[in-house]
Design a protein around this motif. Structure first.
Motif, mmCIF file in Angstrom:
data_model
loop_
_atom_site.group_PDB
_atom_site.id
_atom_site.type_symbol
_atom_site.label_atom_id
_atom_site.label_comp_id
_atom_site.label_asym_id
_atom_site.label_seq_id
_atom_site.Cartn_x
_atom_site.Cartn_y
_atom_site.Cartn_z
ATOM 1 N N GLN A 17 0.800 -1.219 0.000
ATOM 2 C CA GLN A 17 0.000 0.000 0.000
ATOM 3 C C GLN A 17 0.839 1.279 0.000
ATOM 4 O O GLN A 17 0.337 2.339 -0.374
ATOM 5 C CB GLN A 17 -0.961 -0.017 1.199
ATOM 6 C CG GLN A 17 -1.996 -1.131 1.082
ATOM 7 C CD GLN A 17 -2.987 -1.129 2.235
ATOM 8 O OE1 GLN A 17 -2.757 -1.768 3.248
ATOM 9 N NE2 GLN A 17 -4.085 -0.407 2.111
ATOM 10 N N PHE A 249 -20.198 -11.923 2.937
ATOM 11 C CA PHE A 249 -19.543 -13.146 2.472
ATOM 12 C C PHE A 249 -19.263 -14.058 3.670
ATOM 13 O O PHE A 249 -19.104 -13.609 4.804
ATOM 14 C CB PHE A 249 -18.276 -12.855 1.664
ATOM 15 C CG PHE A 249 -17.332 -11.875 2.291
ATOM 16 C CD1 PHE A 249 -16.218 -12.313 2.965
ATOM 17 C CD2 PHE A 249 -17.558 -10.501 2.180
ATOM 18 C CE1 PHE A 249 -15.342 -11.415 3.546
ATOM 19 C CE2 PHE A 249 -16.677 -9.591 2.757
ATOM 20 C CZ PHE A 249 -15.571 -10.048 3.450
ATOM 21 N N ASN A 295 -8.265 -5.716 13.932
ATOM 22 C CA ASN A 295 -8.471 -4.586 13.021
ATOM 23 C C ASN A 295 -9.949 -4.217 13.083
ATOM 24 O O ASN A 295 -10.798 -4.963 12.604
ATOM 25 C CB ASN A 295 -8.084 -4.980 11.590
ATOM 26 C CG ASN A 295 -6.602 -5.324 11.473
ATOM 27 O OD1 ASN A 295 -5.833 -5.150 12.419
ATOM 28 N ND2 ASN A 295 -6.197 -5.797 10.314
ATOM 29 N N TRP A 406 -6.251 -0.608 -1.845
ATOM 30 C CA TRP A 406 -6.649 -1.832 -2.556
ATOM 31 C C TRP A 406 -7.574 -1.504 -3.734
ATOM 32 O O TRP A 406 -7.240 -0.641 -4.537
ATOM 33 C CB TRP A 406 -7.255 -2.841 -1.564
ATOM 34 C CG TRP A 406 -6.319 -3.110 -0.400
ATOM 35 C CD1 TRP A 406 -6.517 -2.769 0.912
ATOM 36 C CD2 TRP A 406 -5.004 -3.730 -0.431
ATOM 37 N NE1 TRP A 406 -5.439 -3.156 1.679
ATOM 38 C CE2 TRP A 406 -4.511 -3.743 0.895
ATOM 39 C CE3 TRP A 406 -4.202 -4.289 -1.446
ATOM 40 C CZ2 TRP A 406 -3.256 -4.281 1.226
ATOM 41 C CZ3 TRP A 406 -2.960 -4.827 -1.112
ATOM 42 C CH2 TRP A 406 -2.521 -4.817 0.201
ATOM 43 N N PHE A 414 -6.958 7.216 4.273
ATOM 44 C CA PHE A 414 -7.043 6.758 5.671
ATOM 45 C C PHE A 414 -5.952 7.379 6.549
ATOM 46 O O PHE A 414 -5.866 7.075 7.739
ATOM 47 C CB PHE A 414 -6.893 5.230 5.753
ATOM 48 C CG PHE A 414 -8.172 4.453 5.527
ATOM 49 C CD1 PHE A 414 -8.612 4.142 4.257
ATOM 50 C CD2 PHE A 414 -8.932 4.015 6.608
ATOM 51 C CE1 PHE A 414 -9.786 3.405 4.051
ATOM 52 C CE2 PHE A 414 -10.103 3.283 6.419
ATOM 53 C CZ PHE A 414 -10.527 2.977 5.142
HETATM 54 C C1 GBH Z 1 -7.997 -3.449 6.430
HETATM 55 O O1 GBH Z 1 -8.986 -4.208 5.845
HETATM 56 C C2 GBH Z 1 -6.698 -3.783 5.785
HETATM 57 O O2 GBH Z 1 -5.882 -4.573 6.624
HETATM 58 C C3 GBH Z 1 -5.933 -2.591 5.321
HETATM 59 O O3 GBH Z 1 -4.933 -2.990 4.446
HETATM 60 C C4 GBH Z 1 -6.898 -1.602 4.703
HETATM 61 O O4 GBH Z 1 -6.249 -0.543 4.074
HETATM 62 C C5 GBH Z 1 -7.783 -1.103 5.792
HETATM 63 O O5 GBH Z 1 -8.403 -2.149 6.470
HETATM 64 C C6 GBH Z 1 -8.869 -0.131 5.330
HETATM 65 O O6 GBH Z 1 -9.774 -0.772 4.489
HETATM 66 O O7 GBH Z 1 -18.797 -6.143 4.059
HETATM 67 O O8 GBH Z 1 -19.100 -4.206 2.652
HETATM 68 O O9 GBH Z 1 -19.655 -4.051 5.017
HETATM 69 C C7 GBH Z 1 -10.257 -4.050 6.418
HETATM 70 C C8 GBH Z 1 -11.243 -4.349 5.381
HETATM 71 C C9 GBH Z 1 -13.203 -3.332 6.239
HETATM 72 C C10 GBH Z 1 -13.250 -5.321 4.892
HETATM 73 C C11 GBH Z 1 -14.647 -3.480 6.512
HETATM 74 C C12 GBH Z 1 -14.668 -5.488 5.168
HETATM 75 C C13 GBH Z 1 -16.682 -4.354 5.612
HETATM 76 C C14 GBH Z 1 -17.212 -4.121 4.250
HETATM 77 N N1 GBH Z 1 -12.562 -4.566 5.903
HETATM 78 N N2 GBH Z 1 -15.264 -4.200 5.450
HETATM 79 S S1 GBH Z 1 -18.795 -4.703 3.999
#
Ligand code: GBH
Length: 446
Positions: A17, A249, A295, A406, A414
């Protein structure tokens, strides 16, 4: 009451990243290079080729850490810099990380290394990637080589970052690299191999450096009670550990990772019924670890219903971040508590933060009151977790600087520091100065 005096404050990032320098010094392509170079997969075709150019600008990232006053930095080591095709060793790949680690140590900042933050070598993906058990073995080999290399300099490691995402989003939903959409037995194979990788990595790191502390970074469904009643709290706890019951999922569940890693068994759900899962494998997966990293971004709200836990819909117009993720601060209290009660290990928040529509204002500064308000709410609840008996040891903000988010590319920001992607300059946002005062006062000012 306040945070423990030895509570640790930090910030976090991940290799792909921020680093850029995608083909320098022998680095091989990972699944994210391939995916981001495939049309339509990431926002506007953004890739990590240059990212924040941290590979050439670590000194600037170090200045950012120093401004915050944090004494801990969580960052990733790219697998394909050290093993470009997953198998062949590339000594040159260590030069950058040697510099990072040495500069951190010289400045009194403790390195916390994430060994896998989603960058599977493309060469291994071509052989099936996480569908192939060999990927687990090779990742563990990489982990051992890293721990041996940094023996005496790095004492804290995370094995996998969020298998819930790299398998769930990458192999089930198809939104992340490598963009596969598997289900049933083939999906379980991927999951099981990721779990094996975790166990084998713990073994490899311990073997290379018995003094190292090892944990993991987990994510997945969080549930908070609608009201502070015993019934709603119980409903939230039950819902949070109900594999497959909520979410977009199947694999977005904390206990899909933490149950096998810490209890040596999978959740009781038909998804896991398979002859592939042997006692011997579960014994490899279940390794003693030193801490749990969480996280935490957003959670579901749950209440006690007539037939068990019920999800409470968010009310119209309820607060969200720029990504439209719900703002649910009490997860810092309840979800850390549920995890701690179940697994009885020290807990770190290894990521927490949000994306805002940050920009440089007319006065030349980056004002981000939304971030400050969000963090104040979340950190107050984290303080409550400690007061409530949770062994909460530290907090790493996601993220130190804006970076490649991503599939959302550079659209989402962020960071506590704003990155101008035309000049690659970093600039502290208001929240950076605010976070510095939190660190300075150990959260007294919250
Ligand atoms: C983290 O992923 C990662 O480790 C990091 O690399 C990334 O930059 C950071 O967070 C910010 O995204 O199912 O549509 O409601 C966390 C990713 C965040 C994935 C919350 C699932 C819910 C989406 N997660 N998300 S949803």
């Amino acid at each position: 009451m306040s945070f423990p005096t030895d509570f640790l404050w930090g910030a976090a990032s991940a290799a792909y990243q921020i680093e850029g320098a995608a083909s320098e010094d022998g680095r091989g392509p990972s699944v994210w290079d391939t995916f981001s170079h495939t049309p339509e997969k990431t926002f506007d075709g953004h890739t990590g080729d240059i990212a924040c150019d941290s590979y050439h600008r670590f000194e600037e990232d170090l200045e950012a850490l120093k401004l915050l006053g944090v004494k801990h930095y969580r960052f990733g080591i790219s697998w394909t810099r050290i093993f470009p095709d997953g198998r062949t060793f590339n000594e040159r790949g260590f030069a950058y990380y040697d510099k990072v680690v040495d500069l951190l140590l010289q400045n009194g900042i403790t390195p916390w290394v994430t060994l896998f933050h989603w960058d599977t070598p493309q060469a291994l993906e071509d052989e099936g990637g996480w569908q192939n058990r060999e990927t687990a073995r090779l990742l563990a080999q990489f982990a051992g080589v890293v721990a041996e290399h940094f023996h005496g300099r790095v004492y804290h490691y995370f094995t996998l970052n969020e298998p819930q995402c790299f398998i769930g989003l990458g192999y089930e939903a198809g939104w992340h690299a490598p963009g596969k959409t598997l289900s049933g037995a083939p999906l379980l194979t991927c999951w099981h191999n990721a779990m094996l990788a975790h166990g084998m990595m713990v073994q490899a790191v311990r073997k290379a450096d018995p003094s190292a502390q090892i944990g993991l970074a987990s994510c997945g469904l969080g549930c908070v009670p609608e009201r502070e009643s015993e019934a709603d709290i119980e409903a939230a706890r039950t819902a949070m550990f109900s594999f497959g019951a909520y979410g977009n999922f199947t694999l977005f569940s904390q206990n899909a990772f933490l149950d096998p890693a810490l209890f040596g068994r999978y959740p009781d759900h038909p998804f896991f019924d398979s002859p592939e899962i042997t006692k011997e494998d579960l014994a490899i997966i279940q390794q003693p670890i030193d801490f749990i990293g969480l996280n935490f971004y957003n959670a579901y709200v749950v209440r006690a219903g007539k037939n068990g836990p019920e999800q409470v819909p968010f009310y119209r117009g309820s607060p969200t971040t720029a990504l439209r993720w719900a703002i649910t601060p009490t997860m810092m209290h309840y979800c850390t508590k549920f995890i701690y009660e179940r697994y009885q290990l020290p807990v770190y928040i290894t990521e927490n933060g949000l994306s805002c529509n940050d920009k440089v204002y007319l006065d030349g500064k980056v004002h981000d009151p939304d971030r400050i308000d969000f963090l104040q709410r979340y950190l107050r609840e984290l303080k409550r977790a400690g007061e409530d008996g949770v062994d909460i040891r530290g907090y790493f903000h996601w993220s130190l600087i804006d970076n490649f988010e991503w599939a959302d590319g550079y659209k989402e920001r962020f960071g506590l520091f704003f990155v101008d992607y035309q000049t690659l300059e970093r600039q502290p946002k208001d929240s950076a100065f605010w976070y510095r005062s939190v660190v300075e006062t150990n959260g007294e000012n919250l």
